[in-house]
Design an enzyme around this catalytic site. Structure first.
Site, PDB file in Angstrom:
ATOM      1  N   PHE A 133      39.204  44.323  41.848  1.00  0.00           N
ATOM      2  CA  PHE A 133      39.170  44.365  40.389  1.00  0.00           C
ATOM      3  C   PHE A 133      37.755  44.745  39.946  1.00  0.00           C
ATOM      4  O   PHE A 133      36.771  44.186  40.435  1.00  0.00           O
ATOM      5  CB  PHE A 133      39.573  43.028  39.785  1.00  0.00           C
ATOM      6  CG  PHE A 133      39.806  43.111  38.304  1.00  0.00           C
ATOM      7  CD1 PHE A 133      40.915  43.772  37.801  1.00  0.00           C
ATOM      8  CD2 PHE A 133      38.898  42.571  37.415  1.00  0.00           C
ATOM      9  CE1 PHE A 133      41.121  43.877  36.428  1.00  0.00           C
ATOM     10  CE2 PHE A 133      39.098  42.670  36.052  1.00  0.00           C
ATOM     11  CZ  PHE A 133      40.214  43.331  35.552  1.00  0.00           C
ATOM     12  N   ASP A 202      38.397  35.758  45.329  1.00  0.00           N
ATOM     13  CA  ASP A 202      38.835  35.755  43.937  1.00  0.00           C
ATOM     14  C   ASP A 202      40.341  35.483  43.946  1.00  0.00           C
ATOM     15  O   ASP A 202      41.117  36.239  44.543  1.00  0.00           O
ATOM     16  CB  ASP A 202      38.531  37.116  43.302  1.00  0.00           C
ATOM     17  CG  ASP A 202      38.942  37.202  41.832  1.00  0.00           C
ATOM     18  OD1 ASP A 202      39.783  36.398  41.384  1.00  0.00           O
ATOM     19  OD2 ASP A 202      38.438  38.099  41.132  1.00  0.00           O
ATOM     20  N   TYR A 227      44.277  32.225  32.714  1.00  0.00           N
ATOM     21  CA  TYR A 227      45.193  32.748  31.701  1.00  0.00           C
ATOM     22  C   TYR A 227      46.312  33.619  32.251  1.00  0.00           C
ATOM     23  O   TYR A 227      47.141  34.108  31.492  1.00  0.00           O
ATOM     24  CB  TYR A 227      44.442  33.505  30.601  1.00  0.00           C
ATOM     25  CG  TYR A 227      43.567  34.656  31.043  1.00  0.00           C
ATOM     26  CD1 TYR A 227      44.108  35.894  31.348  1.00  0.00           C
ATOM     27  CD2 TYR A 227      42.193  34.508  31.107  1.00  0.00           C
ATOM     28  CE1 TYR A 227      43.314  36.954  31.728  1.00  0.00           C
ATOM     29  CE2 TYR A 227      41.373  35.564  31.487  1.00  0.00           C
ATOM     30  CZ  TYR A 227      41.942  36.786  31.790  1.00  0.00           C
ATOM     31  OH  TYR A 227      41.139  37.833  32.179  1.00  0.00           O
ATOM     32  N   LYS A 228      46.357  33.812  33.560  1.00  0.00           N
ATOM     33  CA  LYS A 228      47.456  34.583  34.147  1.00  0.00           C
ATOM     34  C   LYS A 228      48.579  33.616  34.547  1.00  0.00           C
ATOM     35  O   LYS A 228      49.279  33.097  33.697  1.00  0.00           O
ATOM     36  CB  LYS A 228      46.931  35.407  35.317  1.00  0.00           C
ATOM     37  CG  LYS A 228      45.943  36.502  34.911  1.00  0.00           C
ATOM     38  CD  LYS A 228      45.497  37.323  36.101  1.00  0.00           C
ATOM     39  CE  LYS A 228      44.643  38.518  35.700  1.00  0.00           C
ATOM     40  NZ  LYS A 228      43.326  38.134  35.148  1.00  0.00           N
ATOM     41  N   ARG A 392      53.336  48.267  36.818  1.00  0.00           N
ATOM     42  CA  ARG A 392      53.081  46.958  37.424  1.00  0.00           C
ATOM     43  C   ARG A 392      53.952  45.887  36.772  1.00  0.00           C
ATOM     44  O   ARG A 392      53.980  45.747  35.549  1.00  0.00           O
ATOM     45  CB  ARG A 392      51.597  46.618  37.272  1.00  0.00           C
ATOM     46  CG  ARG A 392      51.108  45.500  38.154  1.00  0.00           C
ATOM     47  CD  ARG A 392      49.608  45.354  38.031  1.00  0.00           C
ATOM     48  NE  ARG A 392      49.226  44.809  36.738  1.00  0.00           N
ATOM     49  CZ  ARG A 392      48.182  44.006  36.532  1.00  0.00           C
ATOM     50  NH1 ARG A 392      47.407  43.681  37.544  1.00  0.00           N
ATOM     51  NH2 ARG A 392      47.891  43.568  35.341  1.00  0.00           N
TER      52      ARG A 392
END
Length: 433
Positions: A133, A202, A227-228, A392
């Site tokens: 990322f 991560d 928040y995912k 995705r």
């Protein structure tokens, strides 16, 4: 890969016998929406609105500053960290919820480089994936410039060969955000250590999505997102974990007063708190922290139904079904699979590619057409080389069912078959894709 019956009725029957299906009722999902973007932003727990109102009107409005003590605000980072710990294979008092993934990565990568500089000053490389990322790469790039290190980017299959005697830190995302490919945490960590490097993970696309074994894998540092899959709300606090053997070795670089051993002594010199508490920095965002607590309630309810093991089993069943149905029902439209088929190598998402034609792949427009139909996934652009455009789709087993999968693929089939995605309104890009 498991094979599922491919009728709507059989998918409905699978939902009927799914012990986890009632967990869906804990979340506020808009009518008519099939939400396959929980790997970007989780849905809202039904308790969140009332909890936000309670914090604002009661704890802040009535309790005022007294609520640091009476409402337990001051200890929220540690208490939330202890609730996250079982989801990532950490021990009690080893995790704090705080700041963002980027800020926490800056903290732990700085600490890792400090350890490396002391133990092996000749090592001047940080290794990471080229498709990691971007924020992780940006943070690492900045620290390299500041500390005199070099960031080396490789493809996943090149990681083992890249672990040379020059490597100080291997920094990876456990589940790749673009493809959903998952590393073997234990094996990769062992390889890093065998090469004399420290391991930073991560967990932004792992925590709450797949079982994680930080402590058992002997990882060194880890950060992750609230928040995912943890459903903490937009911009929810992230979390940070440090192996206890490292926790007291160095200050983290953001030596703010919340990480002080005695913050209300107000001494002019910094004395770091013991253990993970020193990885706090400034005053915490209490409303956001409180909403993260609502998101964790779903996992605590799931604990009574088999916990992360049961969620993982359902996640694999959902993603197996999606792959199977796409390949059966969307043949001939140029779709490919970027996500590994092997269960041990797959996170909780499925990423599709589409062959480029004149004018591009159409992947972005296809996703926009799906969103207009209420099937919410997202798009990630390729680089024009080996990394293709991605459609995705995230599968959060707390609230996604088998009928959702059937219906999502049926919408995808119709969008492709009718050419609906070619409409001009689906080809206008926005700031957030």
């Amino acid at each position: 890969m498991s094979t599922f019956p491919t009728t709507l009725q059989h998918c409905q029957a699978l939902d009927t016998v799914d012990a986890l299906h009632p967990l869906r009722d804990l979340f506020d999902i808009p009518a008519g929406v099939i939400y396959l973007d929980g790997n970007s932003l989780g849905v809202m727990p039904k308790t969140a609105a009332a909890r936000a109102a309670e914090v604002v009107t009661q704890e802040w409005g009535q309790g005022l500053i007294r609520s640091w003590n009476t409402a337990g605000w001051f200890s929220l980072p540690q208490r939330l960290g202890n609730r996250i710990a079982p989801l990532i294979g950490a021990g009690a008092d080893e995790v704090v919820a705080t700041d963002t993934t980027s800020i926490n990565l800056f903290k732990v990568l700085s600490a890792a480089l400090s350890i490396a500089a002391q133990d092996a000053p000749q090592r001047k490389l940080i290794v990471s994936e080229r498709s990691n990322f971007p924020t992780d790469l940006y943070i690492a790039e900045g620290l390299c410039k500041e500390r005199g290190y070099t960031l080396k980017l490789v493809e996943p299959e090149e990681i083992a060969a890249a672990l040379t005697a020059d490597v100080a830190v291997l920094m990876l995302t456990h589940v790749n955000y673009r493809t959903g490919a998952m590393h073997d945490m234990t094996a990769v960590t062992a390889a890093a250590h065998a090469a004399g490097a420290l391991m930073v993970w991560d967990l932004a696309h792992s925590a709450g999505a797949v079982p994680v074994t930080l402590k058992a894998s002997n990882a060194d540092f880890s950060i992750g997102c609230g928040y995912k899959y943890l459903n903490g709300g937009p911009g929810a606090p992230a979390f940070v974990w440090v192996h206890p053997k490292h926790a007291d070795r160095f200050w983290q670089p953001l030596s703010g007063w919340w990480g002080h051993a005695a913050p209300f002594a107000f001494t002019p010199d910094y004395q770091p708190a013991p253990g993970i508490t020193r990885y706090l920095c400034g005053t915490q965002p209490i409303v956001s922290m409180s909403l993260l607590g609502c998101g964790l309630e779903g996992f605590e309810a799931a604990d009574k139904l088999g916990g992360m093991a049961a969620l993982r089993t359902k996640s694999l069943a959902l993603t197996d079904l999606f792959i199977q149905l796409v390949e059966e029902r969307c043949q001939g439209y140029g779709l490919g699979l970027a996500t590994p088929r092997a269960h041990a190598q797959r996170g909780s998402q499925v990423c599709l590619t589409r062959e480029h034609a004149v004018g591009g792949s159409g992947a972005f427009a296809i996703v926009q057409a799906l969103i207009a139909r209420g099937v919410i996934g997202d798009y990630r652009a390729g680089d024009g080389g080996i990394h293709k455009d991605i459609l995705r789709f995230g599968f959060t087993p707390l609230y996604i069912g088998f009928e959702d999968v059937w219906n999502a693929v049926e919408h995808l089939r119709q969008v492709l078959e009718t050419g609906e995605w070619q409409k001009p309104e689906f080809n206008q890009k926005h700031a957030v894709t």
